[in-house]
Design a protein around this motif. Structure first.
Motif, PDB file in Angstrom:
ATOM      1  N   ASP A 161      16.049  -0.403  -4.738  1.00 57.01           N
ATOM      2  CA  ASP A 161      16.561   0.968  -4.671  1.00 57.01           C
ATOM      3  C   ASP A 161      17.129   1.307  -6.048  1.00 57.01           C
ATOM      4  O   ASP A 161      17.890   0.514  -6.620  1.00 57.01           O
ATOM      5  N   GLU A 206      16.451  -0.942   5.243  1.00 56.42           N
ATOM      6  CA  GLU A 206      16.739  -0.929   6.683  1.00 56.42           C
ATOM      7  C   GLU A 206      17.041  -2.332   7.214  1.00 56.42           C
ATOM      8  O   GLU A 206      17.881  -2.496   8.104  1.00 56.42           O
ATOM      9  N   GLY A 209       7.628   7.771   0.207  1.00 48.30           N
ATOM     10  CA  GLY A 209       7.044   7.809   1.539  1.00 48.30           C
ATOM     11  C   GLY A 209       7.790   8.815   2.420  1.00 48.30           C
ATOM     12  O   GLY A 209       8.917   9.214   2.100  1.00 48.30           O
ATOM     13  N   SER A 251       4.395   3.735  -1.181  1.00 48.21           N
ATOM     14  CA  SER A 251       4.861   4.333  -2.430  1.00 48.21           C
ATOM     15  C   SER A 251       5.449   3.265  -3.359  1.00 48.21           C
ATOM     16  O   SER A 251       5.052   3.146  -4.526  1.00 48.21           O
ATOM     17  N   VAL A 252       6.382   2.462  -2.853  1.00 47.93           N
ATOM     18  CA  VAL A 252       6.958   1.387  -3.683  1.00 47.93           C
ATOM     19  C   VAL A 252       5.896   0.331  -3.984  1.00 47.93           C
ATOM     20  O   VAL A 252       5.762  -0.141  -5.117  1.00 47.93           O
ATOM     21  N   THR A 283       0.806  -1.226   0.000  1.00 47.12           N
ATOM     22  CA  THR A 283       0.000   0.000   0.000  1.00 47.12           C
ATOM     23  C   THR A 283       0.839   1.278   0.000  1.00 47.12           C
ATOM     24  O   THR A 283       0.291   2.376  -0.082  1.00 47.12           O
ATOM     25  N   TRP A 289       0.192  -2.635   6.656  1.00 48.20           N
ATOM     26  CA  TRP A 289       0.126  -2.466   8.110  1.00 48.20           C
ATOM     27  C   TRP A 289      -1.302  -2.156   8.568  1.00 48.20           C
ATOM     28  O   TRP A 289      -1.891  -2.885   9.336  1.00 48.20           O
ATOM     29  N   ARG A 290      -1.907  -1.055   8.007  1.00 44.21           N
ATOM     30  CA  ARG A 290      -3.226  -0.653   8.506  1.00 44.21           C
ATOM     31  C   ARG A 290      -4.179  -0.216   7.389  1.00 44.21           C
ATOM     32  O   ARG A 290      -5.346   0.074   7.661  1.00 44.21           O
ATOM     33  N   SER A 291      -3.674  -0.118   6.147  1.00 44.29           N
ATOM     34  CA  SER A 291      -4.472   0.494   5.071  1.00 44.29           C
ATOM     35  C   SER A 291      -5.490  -0.489   4.489  1.00 44.29           C
ATOM     36  O   SER A 291      -5.289  -1.043   3.393  1.00 44.29           O
TER      37      SER A 291
HETATM   38  N1  LIG Z   1       9.399   5.291  -2.104  1.00 50.35           N
HETATM   39  C1  LIG Z   1      10.443   5.133  -2.895  1.00 50.35           C
HETATM   40  O1  LIG Z   1      10.499   5.648  -4.014  1.00 50.35           O
HETATM   41  C2  LIG Z   1      11.613   4.298  -2.424  1.00 50.35           C
HETATM   42  C3  LIG Z   1      12.764   4.250  -3.207  1.00 50.35           C
HETATM   43  C4  LIG Z   1      13.817   3.424  -2.786  1.00 50.35           C
HETATM   44  C5  LIG Z   1      13.711   2.680  -1.633  1.00 50.35           C
HETATM   45  N2  LIG Z   1      12.581   2.765  -0.882  1.00 50.35           N
HETATM   46  C6  LIG Z   1      12.498   1.974   0.346  1.00 50.35           C
HETATM   47  O2  LIG Z   1      11.312   1.189   0.263  1.00 50.35           O
HETATM   48  C7  LIG Z   1      10.749   1.005   1.561  1.00 50.35           C
HETATM   49  C8  LIG Z   1       9.305   1.489   1.527  1.00 50.35           C
HETATM   50  O3  LIG Z   1       9.313   2.887   1.270  1.00 50.35           O
HETATM   51  P1  LIG Z   1       7.992   3.670   0.861  1.00 50.35           P
HETATM   52  O4  LIG Z   1       8.432   5.024   0.491  1.00 50.35           O
HETATM   53  O5  LIG Z   1       7.206   2.851  -0.114  1.00 50.35           O
HETATM   54  O6  LIG Z   1       7.221   3.704   2.267  1.00 50.35           O
HETATM   55  P2  LIG Z   1       5.682   4.059   2.561  1.00 50.35           P
HETATM   56  O7  LIG Z   1       5.101   4.762   1.389  1.00 50.35           O
HETATM   57  O8  LIG Z   1       5.666   4.729   3.871  1.00 50.35           O
HETATM   58  O9  LIG Z   1       4.979   2.610   2.655  1.00 50.35           O
HETATM   59  C9  LIG Z   1       5.350   1.719   3.672  1.00 50.35           C
HETATM   60  C10 LIG Z   1       4.623   0.400   3.556  1.00 50.35           C
HETATM   61  O10 LIG Z   1       4.975  -0.393   4.700  1.00 50.35           O
HETATM   62  C11 LIG Z   1       3.789  -0.651   5.478  1.00 50.35           C
HETATM   63  N3  LIG Z   1       4.158  -0.508   6.908  1.00 50.35           N
HETATM   64  C12 LIG Z   1       4.242   0.619   7.623  1.00 50.35           C
HETATM   65  N4  LIG Z   1       4.608   0.345   8.894  1.00 50.35           N
HETATM   66  C13 LIG Z   1       4.750  -0.986   8.971  1.00 50.35           C
HETATM   67  C14 LIG Z   1       5.088  -1.879  10.016  1.00 50.35           C
HETATM   68  N5  LIG Z   1       5.368  -1.456  11.256  1.00 50.35           N
HETATM   69  N6  LIG Z   1       5.117  -3.197   9.727  1.00 50.35           N
HETATM   70  C15 LIG Z   1       4.857  -3.638   8.497  1.00 50.35           C
HETATM   71  N7  LIG Z   1       4.509  -2.830   7.472  1.00 50.35           N
HETATM   72  C16 LIG Z   1       4.470  -1.523   7.705  1.00 50.35           C
HETATM   73  C17 LIG Z   1       2.767   0.357   5.049  1.00 50.35           C
HETATM   74  O11 LIG Z   1       1.455  -0.134   5.273  1.00 50.35           O
HETATM   75  P3  LIG Z   1       0.229   0.908   5.578  1.00 50.35           P
HETATM   76  O12 LIG Z   1      -0.017   1.641   4.291  1.00 50.35           O
HETATM   77  O13 LIG Z   1      -0.894   0.035   5.929  1.00 50.35           O
HETATM   78  O14 LIG Z   1       0.712   1.803   6.684  1.00 50.35           O
HETATM   79  C18 LIG Z   1       3.104   0.509   3.567  1.00 50.35           C
HETATM   80  O15 LIG Z   1       2.561  -0.571   2.838  1.00 50.35           O
HETATM   81  C19 LIG Z   1      11.632   1.796   2.524  1.00 50.35           C
HETATM   82  O16 LIG Z   1      12.580   0.942   3.098  1.00 50.35           O
HETATM   83  C20 LIG Z   1      12.350   2.801   1.624  1.00 50.35           C
HETATM   84  O17 LIG Z   1      13.615   3.177   2.111  1.00 50.35           O
HETATM   85  C21 LIG Z   1      11.539   3.559  -1.244  1.00 50.35           C
END
Ligand SMILES: NC(=O)c1ccc[n+]([C@@H]2O[C@H](COP(=O)([O-])OP(=O)(O)OC[C@H]3O[C@@H](n4cnc5c(N)ncnc54)[C@H](OP(=O)(O)O)[C@@H]3O)[C@@H](O)[C@H]2O)c1
Length: 394
Positions: free
Chosen positions: A153, A129, A209, A20-21, A18, A44-46
């Motif tokens: 990444d 992480e 995110g 960004s990725v 749910t 997680w909660r969405s």
């Molecule tokens: N976004 C990018 O373009 C990008 C690029 C490179 C690397 N990354 C890496 O990809 C990972 C995700 O990034 P993002 O930007 O996609 O994050 P995000 O938009 O905040 O999404 C996080 C996801 O993880 C879930 N989540 C949140 N808290 C959790 C928990 N305690 N236990 C299990 N699941 C949980 C969320 O579910 P809910 O929606 O239900 O809260 C959501 O599905 C990170 O490690 C980031 O460094 C992201």
């Protein structure tokens, strides 16, 4: 192969679907329906987003981390979909697909990384992480027959592609990670003393995110990525360089021993590295981020300002220290970023909280997953004390 000679779709679990990725991964699999079949989704909660994804993709299993929301999710998904609730469910769905995308944010992703690798899956890893905090134990799990990490990444996806141009580690002179520089590139420490959460979340080239967006603004993201590159590709820290490249078109480069540099370029679009990781070793026929060379402007490169963006050096030092130091670094940073997003500390205090936290790491090795979990818990408590001592007046 099916009876008519066509390749069967690869089964995929999307964990963190749910975010960004995760939502961009859904775009990718929907753009290549003959290549992928989604067997599991998790968030997680969405509930609403997860239910909509389940309706569109018809997975066998859907998991929600907050167990109290499982009944609501069960009512919203198509009949016959199995619904799991609770944090253990993440590891369960990470053992389902042939390919597992870990797009969870933060240390919570460790169980997904470990379960996918220990069950011999290909792990499409966005959750840096888990690799940073758990480096030595993840490295061991990676030796499981069939297990493999393909990074999501964009920088590491680029390095993964560039390395295919060589004949192994002996030919690599340096890995060069590019960084956009984030929203505060070129500013002085004084100019950064009063930046807001909104300023930090206004990334110039990527929509991501909130946690990684703040990490990009401090350059902690690049520091974490240096450790990630070391863990993924086994190149020592002295041969991993960081260069600022504001356009985010060159996603990273490998310098080979004969002086040749191989780079990977595209417009900034995460669907490209996500598709690369899900489809590896074959490329998808759905193009994302292709460059129109006639309209591409100049590409610039400059050294990072390590005095202003202190997190970069703090992270590299923790990486060089090894053992559990990167786990302390990661936990300190997660606590500091959450405190900044909650308005408890200033942006410039993030580096102080992380530095205080890492300073308390006692240098123990990371032998078992439990060592990493214990280090994370202790480091969070230390970081919380550092936050309280520097908290802004309400
Ligand atoms: N976004 C990018 O373009 C990008 C690029 C490179 C690397 N990354 C890496 O990809 C990972 C995700 O990034 P993002 O930007 O996609 O994050 P995000 O938009 O905040 O999404 C996080 C996801 O993880 C879930 N989540 C949140 N808290 C959790 C928990 N305690 N236990 C299990 N699941 C949980 C969320 O579910 P809910 O929606 O239900 O809260 C959501 O599905 C990170 O490690 C980031 O460094 C992201």
């Amino acid at each position: 192969m099916s009876a008519d000679g066509r390749a069967q779709p690869v089964t995929v679990s999307l964990v963190g679907s749910t975010g960004s990725v995760g939502t961009q991964a859904v775009d990718v699999v929907r753009a290549a329906p003959d290549r992928f079949r989604v067997v599991a989704l998790a968030a997680w909660r969405s509930v609403d987003v997860l239910a909509a994804q389940a309706t569109a993709l018809r997975p066998d299993v859907v998991a929600i981390g907050d167990a109290e929301l499982a009944p609501a999710l069960a009512r919203a998904v198509p009949a016959g979909t199995e619904v799991l609730g609770g944090t253990e469910a993440f590891a369960e769905v990470a053992r389902l697909g042939a390919v597992v995308l870990n797009a969870v944010v933060g240390f919570a992703g460790l169980s997904v990384t470990m379960a996918a690798l220990e069950s011999g899956r290909r792990l499409a890893l966005a959750n840096k992480e888990s690799l940073i905090a758990g480096g030595p134990v993840v490295a061991r799990a990676r030796c499981t027959p069939g297990a493999e990490i393909v990074p999501v990444d964009s920088e590491h996806g680029a390095l993964h592609q560039c390395l295919r141009a060589g004949n192994g580690p002996g030919e690599v002179a340096r890995l060069v990670l590019t960084a956009s520089g984030g929203p505060f590139r070129g500013r002085s420490a004084a100019q950064l003393s009063a930046v807001t959460v909104q300023d930090a979340l206004a990334h110039p080239t990527w929509a991501m995110g909130p946690k990684i967006t703040v990490d990009s603004s401090t350059l902690m993201n690049k520091g974490l990525e240096v450790i990630e590159a070391h863990e993924l590709f086994g190149v020592e820290y002295d041969r991993i360089a960081v260069i600022i490249h504001p356009q985010s078109v060159v996603h990273s480069m490998v310098e080979f021993i004969d002086g040749s540099t191989v780079a990977q370029l595209s417009q900034p679009d995460m669907r490209l590295p996500i598709g690369y990781a899900l489809g590896y070793p074959d490329r998808l026929r759905a193009p994302f981020g292709a460059i129109d060379w006639s309209s591409l402007g100049p590409l610039n490169f400059e050294e990072p300002d390590r005095a202003v963006f202190r997190c970069l050096d703090i992270a590299e030092q923790a990486g060089r220290a090894g053992g559990l130091a990167p786990a302390w670094l990661n936990a300190g940073n997660e606590v500091a970023v959450a405190a900044f997003l909650a308005g408890r500390i200033d942006w410039s205090t993030i580096a102080d909280v992380v530095a205080d936290t890492v300073a308390d790491c006692d240098g123990s090795p990371a032998r078992e997953v439990q060592d990493v979990i214990d280090a994370d818990r202790r480091a969070r408590a230390r970081a919380e004390r550092a936050v309280r001592s520097r908290e802004r007046a309400a």
